[in-house]
Design an enzyme around this catalytic site. Structure first.
Site, PDB file in Angstrom:
ATOM      1  N   CYS A  18       0.875  -1.171   0.000  1.00 10.07           N
ATOM      2  CA  CYS A  18       0.000   0.000   0.000  1.00 10.07           C
ATOM      3  C   CYS A  18       0.909   1.217   0.000  1.00 10.07           C
ATOM      4  CB  CYS A  18      -0.916  -0.001   1.220  1.00 10.07           C
ATOM      5  SG  CYS A  18      -2.036   1.427   1.267  1.00 10.07           S
TER       6      CYS A  18
ATOM      7  N   GLU B  83      -3.481   0.830  -6.624  1.00  8.11           N
ATOM      8  CA  GLU B  83      -2.558  -0.146  -7.199  1.00  8.11           C
ATOM      9  C   GLU B  83      -2.671  -0.053  -8.723  1.00  8.11           C
ATOM     10  OE1 GLU B  83      -0.273  -1.685  -5.805  1.00  8.11           O
ATOM     11  OE2 GLU B  83      -0.837  -1.846  -3.682  1.00  8.11           O
TER      12      GLU B  83
END
Length: 208
Positions: free
Chosen positions: A2, A110
């Site tokens: 993350c 992402e």
């Protein structure tokens, strides 16, 4: 992994989410809150943490600086901590025992995809925090996001994803506790269900 997330929720929605932990001082500085479509490592972030027996909001820098480090400018500042090795790594052992935190978010990124909940915009990223105190008494509070292996939704984008703590379990997560308590938290470190989540393609937003 993350490495980027967002907190774009309007002020009234954020205040309602944080209401159980806010006092008058918190509400005063929240008046200066501005929605952030992109939060990067090294930037200040909003966190919920427990200290002196009470859970409160705080601002920290994203990138963990362990309290035992002598030179704050030397060595890495990890932005993520692998759930599988929290009790093993020197940088994470202490925070895993005593300094867990939660970071409010309404999306994470992402590969130019923003991953969001479909029903409830806000959710909690699981984190660790620590406080570094300099020889002159200066203090720096920092944090990192805990990651785990991906679910079916994230697996097509990355081999890691952030640990999400469900609403209603905040105090259980933040409570320091003993070894038995930490073992009871381990199921929270497992991949969360992809049901109720979505990926949204990002166009003009630069993630660098």
């Amino acid at each position: 992994m993350c490495g980027r997330y967002s907190l774009e929720t309007p002020l009234d929605g954020l205040q309602a989410w944080l209401k159980p932990w806010l006092n008058d001082d918190d509400r005063a500085w929240l008046a200066h809150y501005a929605p952030r479509p992109l939060i990067r490592p090294g930037e200040p972030v909003l966190a919920l943490r427990r200290e002196h027996g009470r859970s409160r909001t705080a601002h920290m820098l994203w990138g963990l600086l362990p309290g035992w480090v002598k030179d704050p400018l030397a060595g890495p500042r990890p932005i993520n901590a692998r759930a599988e090795t929290l009790a093993e790594k020197a940088s994470f052992r202490g925070p895993w025992r005593h300094h867990r935190c939660l970071l409010p978010a309404d999306g994470f990124f992402e590969k130019n995809q923003q991953i969001q909940q479909q029903a409830t915009p806000l959710f909690w990223l699981a984190g660790l925090w620590d406080r570094w105190i300099g020889p002159d008494g200066s203090e720096v509070e920092t944090c990192c996001v805990i990651t785990t292996r991906p679910n079916a939704l994230i697996a097509t984008l990355h081999d890691r994803m952030p640990v999400i703590i469900p609403a209603g379990l905040e105090e259980i997560w933040l409570e320091p506790g003993d070894g038995a308590h930490r073992r009871a938290l381990e199921p929270m470190l497992e991949p969360w269900s992809e049901e109720g989540w979505q990926c949204r393609q990002q166009g003009q937003l630069s993630l660098f």
